[in-house]
Design a protein around this motif. Structure first.
Motif, PDB file in Angstrom:
ATOM      1  N   LEU A 107       0.810  -1.213   0.000  1.00 13.08           N
ATOM      2  CA  LEU A 107       0.000   0.000   0.000  1.00 13.08           C
ATOM      3  C   LEU A 107       0.847   1.268   0.000  1.00 13.08           C
ATOM      4  O   LEU A 107       0.620   2.176  -0.813  1.00 13.08           O
ATOM      5  N   TYR A 108       1.822   1.355   0.893  1.00 13.02           N
ATOM      6  CA  TYR A 108       2.641   2.568   0.956  1.00 13.02           C
ATOM      7  C   TYR A 108       3.384   2.787  -0.360  1.00 13.02           C
ATOM      8  O   TYR A 108       3.496   3.933  -0.843  1.00 13.02           O
ATOM      9  N   TYR A 109       3.877   1.722  -0.963  1.00 18.49           N
ATOM     10  CA  TYR A 109       4.671   1.846  -2.184  1.00 18.49           C
ATOM     11  C   TYR A 109       3.796   2.267  -3.362  1.00 18.49           C
ATOM     12  O   TYR A 109       4.262   2.986  -4.260  1.00 18.49           O
ATOM     13  N   LEU A 129       5.879  12.562   1.471  1.00 16.45           N
ATOM     14  CA  LEU A 129       4.660  11.756   1.552  1.00 16.45           C
ATOM     15  C   LEU A 129       4.415  11.316   2.993  1.00 16.45           C
ATOM     16  O   LEU A 129       3.291  11.441   3.507  1.00 16.45           O
ATOM     17  N   ALA A 130       5.447  10.802   3.657  1.00 12.78           N
ATOM     18  CA  ALA A 130       5.293  10.381   5.051  1.00 12.78           C
ATOM     19  C   ALA A 130       4.934  11.574   5.932  1.00 12.78           C
ATOM     20  O   ALA A 130       4.142  11.433   6.883  1.00 12.78           O
ATOM     21  N   ALA A 131       5.502  12.744   5.643  1.00  7.88           N
ATOM     22  CA  ALA A 131       5.198  13.940   6.430  1.00  7.88           C
ATOM     23  C   ALA A 131       3.734  14.344   6.285  1.00  7.88           C
ATOM     24  O   ALA A 131       3.072  14.697   7.268  1.00  7.88           O
ATOM     25  N   VAL A 132       3.216  14.281   5.065  1.00  4.97           N
ATOM     26  CA  VAL A 132       1.805  14.616   4.831  1.00  4.97           C
ATOM     27  C   VAL A 132       0.889  13.594   5.511  1.00  4.97           C
ATOM     28  O   VAL A 132      -0.113  13.958   6.144  1.00  4.97           O
ATOM     29  N   ILE A 133       1.224  12.315   5.399  1.00  2.85           N
ATOM     30  CA  ILE A 133       0.423  11.281   6.062  1.00  2.85           C
ATOM     31  C   ILE A 133       0.402  11.510   7.569  1.00  2.85           C
ATOM     32  O   ILE A 133      -0.631  11.325   8.233  1.00  2.85           O
ATOM     33  N   SER A 134       1.538  11.953   8.127  1.00  2.38           N
ATOM     34  CA  SER A 134       1.597  12.174   9.577  1.00  2.38           C
ATOM     35  C   SER A 134       0.659  13.287  10.027  1.00  2.38           C
ATOM     36  O   SER A 134       0.218  13.304  11.179  1.00  2.38           O
ATOM     37  N   LEU A 135       0.329  14.224   9.127  1.00  2.00           N
ATOM     38  CA  LEU A 135      -0.638  15.269   9.471  1.00  2.00           C
ATOM     39  C   LEU A 135      -2.037  14.698   9.640  1.00  2.00           C
ATOM     40  O   LEU A 135      -2.842  15.203  10.441  1.00  2.00           O
ATOM     41  N   LEU A 136      -2.341  13.643   8.882  1.00  2.00           N
ATOM     42  CA  LEU A 136      -3.654  13.010   8.998  1.00  2.00           C
ATOM     43  C   LEU A 136      -3.821  12.292  10.328  1.00  2.00           C
ATOM     44  O   LEU A 136      -4.939  11.976  10.740  1.00  2.00           O
ATOM     45  N   GLN A 177       6.971   3.348   5.554  1.00  2.02           N
ATOM     46  CA  GLN A 177       5.537   3.239   5.793  1.00  2.02           C
ATOM     47  C   GLN A 177       5.094   3.472   7.232  1.00  2.02           C
ATOM     48  O   GLN A 177       3.924   3.252   7.562  1.00  2.02           O
ATOM     49  N   TYR A 178       5.959   3.963   8.124  1.00  2.00           N
ATOM     50  CA  TYR A 178       5.622   3.986   9.545  1.00  2.00           C
ATOM     51  C   TYR A 178       4.555   5.022   9.894  1.00  2.00           C
ATOM     52  O   TYR A 178       3.730   4.786  10.788  1.00  2.00           O
ATOM     53  N   SER A 179       4.542   6.156   9.215  1.00  2.00           N
ATOM     54  CA  SER A 179       3.459   7.125   9.440  1.00  2.00           C
ATOM     55  C   SER A 179       2.122   6.540   9.008  1.00  2.00           C
ATOM     56  O   SER A 179       1.090   6.747   9.668  1.00  2.00           O
ATOM     57  N   LEU A 180       2.127   5.815   7.901  1.00  2.00           N
ATOM     58  CA  LEU A 180       0.888   5.188   7.427  1.00  2.00           C
ATOM     59  C   LEU A 180       0.441   4.089   8.383  1.00  2.00           C
ATOM     60  O   LEU A 180      -0.758   3.916   8.617  1.00  2.00           O
ATOM     61  N   MET A 220      -6.452  -1.818   5.080  1.00  2.00           N
ATOM     62  CA  MET A 220      -5.376  -0.855   4.826  1.00  2.00           C
ATOM     63  C   MET A 220      -4.194  -1.104   5.761  1.00  2.00           C
ATOM     64  O   MET A 220      -3.030  -1.031   5.351  1.00  2.00           O
ATOM     65  N   GLY A 221      -4.500  -1.392   7.023  1.00  2.00           N
ATOM     66  CA  GLY A 221      -3.441  -1.680   7.978  1.00  2.00           C
ATOM     67  C   GLY A 221      -2.651  -2.919   7.603  1.00  2.00           C
ATOM     68  O   GLY A 221      -1.411  -2.925   7.656  1.00  2.00           O
ATOM     69  N   LEU A 222      -3.352  -3.970   7.209  1.00  2.34           N
ATOM     70  CA  LEU A 222      -2.677  -5.202   6.809  1.00  2.34           C
ATOM     71  C   LEU A 222      -1.825  -4.996   5.563  1.00  2.34           C
ATOM     72  O   LEU A 222      -0.755  -5.607   5.421  1.00  2.34           O
ATOM     73  N   TYR A 223      -2.273  -4.132   4.673  1.00  3.67           N
ATOM     74  CA  TYR A 223      -1.512  -3.851   3.451  1.00  3.67           C
ATOM     75  C   TYR A 223      -0.424  -2.791   3.671  1.00  3.67           C
ATOM     76  O   TYR A 223       0.268  -2.420   2.726  1.00  3.67           O
ATOM     77  N   THR A 224      -0.297  -2.322   4.926  1.00  5.06           N
ATOM     78  CA  THR A 224       0.744  -1.344   5.243  1.00  5.06           C
ATOM     79  C   THR A 224       1.953  -1.997   5.900  1.00  5.06           C
ATOM     80  O   THR A 224       3.096  -1.716   5.543  1.00  5.06           O
ATOM     81  N   HIS A 225       1.702  -2.875   6.877  1.00  5.03           N
ATOM     82  CA  HIS A 225       2.802  -3.516   7.595  1.00  5.03           C
ATOM     83  C   HIS A 225       2.334  -4.863   8.129  1.00  5.03           C
ATOM     84  O   HIS A 225       1.211  -4.982   8.631  1.00  5.03           O
ATOM     85  N   LEU A 226       3.201  -5.865   8.030  1.00  6.75           N
ATOM     86  CA  LEU A 226       2.819  -7.203   8.483  1.00  6.75           C
ATOM     87  C   LEU A 226       2.491  -7.240   9.970  1.00  6.75           C
ATOM     88  O   LEU A 226       1.642  -8.024  10.412  1.00  6.75           O
ATOM     89  N   LEU A 227       3.161  -6.409  10.765  1.00  7.85           N
ATOM     90  CA  LEU A 227       2.916  -6.418  12.202  1.00  7.85           C
ATOM     91  C   LEU A 227       1.573  -5.802  12.574  1.00  7.85           C
ATOM     92  O   LEU A 227       1.204  -5.802  13.752  1.00  7.85           O
TER      93      LEU A 227
END
Length: 556
Positions: A107-109, A129-136, A177-180, A220-227
């Protein structure tokens, strides 16, 4: 007399609320500025260069096949494989992930691919991109705080804590992908709570839409990071406990939504399972045993959510004398916040927060304790833990400051605690904003890389020869000046497992061409060193520092 006291109290609370609102707005503004300031300053390190590689649609194997000792390479030649072009499409991005990075959901990619097409592939653009996502995250955490506490005060306090948290600022400036992951953790948790609320109107369409929203945010969470599976596990346990096996409608609705999310995630999950050995080969670094330092690193991991001045294994006594007391106080504050949350909120509130913290922490910590490892000490794997911890602290501070039954002295004490917490966050972010390297990028290693780049850049008509892992050479290329020439035959990193030809490849040693001034060896293998020496060259450490992994070549 009673009326006079009540009027005085109301006047005091009005001034307190006004003061608190001003403080939170100021902290929010500062946090936003730190997210976008000096975006391109820190070293564009290994993980980020691989983000650019995947987003561009290239594979590591394809890049390595086109780079060899047979020709002189420029730093810009390496970077072209990390830039968008018309030859590669989104399908190529997905192919690069599936074949060489199966541990990373796409998802992040995908978002980064579209972002790069719009804004370019410079370091600042990729990180923005990560900075903008962090605003959300700010409206999302307010929503989650409202669903938990039904309090705007807690919501605004949570926004302030997340805004100035050095942890969140740090990962808001990294092309990963950590902000997402933070955003999807918060959104899915808030969506779950909203879906579980009793629907007084019995509007079935509204109820279905709420559970559909949860299914989407969970997917969305599952498609962002396996953890994110740890967050999903926390949600499943929460529903089981709160519904208490009596609310059949909630059970059915939740598990239907969870199943939809899981089915949607199935293609990525199947690819990860099928390539599990490859996943292990690229994450083997996390399996190193370090039991003696495990507990101290846990304490450090908790404190960096609020205070972080970049301390690593090279810290001196003065730095430790500052960090340790502050770290202990922050850990004590977090511990009290969790206790206070448990004692003063209903089970539906404290249980979700504690589960979000515990599922991820235990999933990582138990293997570390039993088998040895350091996964649980790596803050970038602990995103859900920070969400839960900072929510607990937000509730504690807002409750203590706005407690009408507390004395003026008690409220004053907690105002000081709040200001102190925001202050150490601002100081941390200010120090980090001026740094070229930080712990999340392996600061000890990066300091050496920066010195390598500085040494080579200052040389006369330099040529750098290397057969190092491509994972080291790609980040270094961003710090080398255009006049630096490269003669390289890099070893593979993510492509080694599937491409045995690349893994076993033993290239012919290079013949050093004439016409160059200063000659350097960078991270050479023993084979390359021996081949250079056989050509009647002497190899000495550059600038007298063996730890630089940089060597000077001179004719005997």
């Amino acid at each position: 007399m009673e009326v006079e006291n009540r009027d005085r109290l109301n006047s005091h609370n009005f001034l307190l609320n006004k003061w608190l609102k001003f403080l939170i707005i100021a902290v929010l503004a500062i946090g936003i500025l730190f997210r976008f300031g000096n975006l391109d300053r820190k070293f564009y390190w290994i993980d980020e260069t691989y983000t650019s590689l995947r987003v561009s649609g290239y594979t590591e194997a394809a890049m390595l096949k086109q780079i060899s000792y047979q020709k002189i390479t420029l730093p810009s030649d390496l970077q072209k494989y990390q830039q968008i072009n018309a030859e590669k499409t989104l399908t190529d991005t997905l192919h690069s992930l599936v074949t060489e990075d199966p541990q990373h959901p796409p998802l992040y990619y995908i978002l980064a691919r579209f972002w790069a097409q719009w804004f370019g592939t410079s370091i600042a653009a990729m990180r923005s991109l990560a900075a903008v996502i962090s605003l959300l995250v700010f409206p999302a955490i307010y929503w989650l705080a409202w669903e938990l506490f039904e309090s705007s005060a807690v919501g605004w306090m949570a926004i302030a804590i997340f805004a100035i948290s050095p942890y969140h600022i740090l990962f808001a400036q990294e092309a990963r992908q950590y902000s997402l992951w933070t955003l999807t953790t918060i959104l899915s948790s808030a969506a779950l709570l909203r879906a579980m609320r009793p629907d007084l109107t019995q509007n079935s369409i509204l109820l279905v839409s709420r559970w559909a929203l949860y299914a989407v945010t969970a997917a969305m969470g599952l498609y962002t990071h396996l953890l994110f599976v740890c967050v999903a596990a926390a949600h499943a346990i929460y529903v089981a406990v709160i519904a208490n096996w009596r609310d059949v409608k909630t059970f059915i609705a939740y598990y239907a939504a969870a199943m939809v999310a899981l089915i949607g995630f199935m293609p990525s999950l199947v690819n990860t399972v099928e390539n599990f050995n490859q996943v292990r080969s690229t994450t083997v670094w996390a399996e190193q045993k370090n039991l003696l330092r495990l507990v101290s690193r846990w304490v450090g991991s908790i404190s960096i959510g609020f205070f972080d001045i970049g301390i690593d294994g090279t810290a001196n006594v003065t730095q430790l004398a500052l960090v340790i007391p502050v770290g202990i106080m922050i850990v004590a504050l977090v511990g009290y916040a969790i206790y206070f949350l448990y004692r003063h909120t209903p089970k539906r509130v404290w249980l979700l927060i504690l589960l979000i913290i515990a599922t991820t922490a235990l999933f990582l910590a138990v293997p570390d304790i039993l088998k040895g490892g350091r996964r649980s000490t790596n803050p970038r794997y602990l995103v859900p833990c920070y969400v839960g911890i900072q929510l607990a602290v937000a509730y504690l501070l807002s409750a203590k400051i706005s407690n009408n039954l507390a004395s003026f002295q008690q409220q004053k004490l907690w105002r000081v605690v709040t200001i102190a917490l925001f202050s150490v966050g601002i100081i941390s972010a200010g120090i980090s904003s001026q740094a070229d390297s930080w712990w999340n990028k392996g600061s000890g290693w990066l300091r050496a890389e920066l010195e390598v780049a500085s040494t080579v850049n200052q040389a006369r008509n330099p040529l750098m020869i290397s057969d190092a892992n491509i994972a080291y050479i790609m980040p270094l290329s961003y710090r080398l000046q255009p006049q630096v020439k490269l003669l390289i035959e890099p070893r593979c990193y993510t492509s080694c497992y599937k491409n045995r030809e690349l893994a076993r490849k033993k290239p012919e040693p290079p013949k050093i061409p004439g016409g160059f001034g200063d000659l350097f060896l960078y991270r050479p293998s023993s084979t390359l060193r021996s081949a250079i020496e056989q050509q009647n060259y002497q190899i000495d450490p550059a600038v007298g520092n063996v730890e630089l992994n940089l060597w000077k070549i001179t004719k005997k």
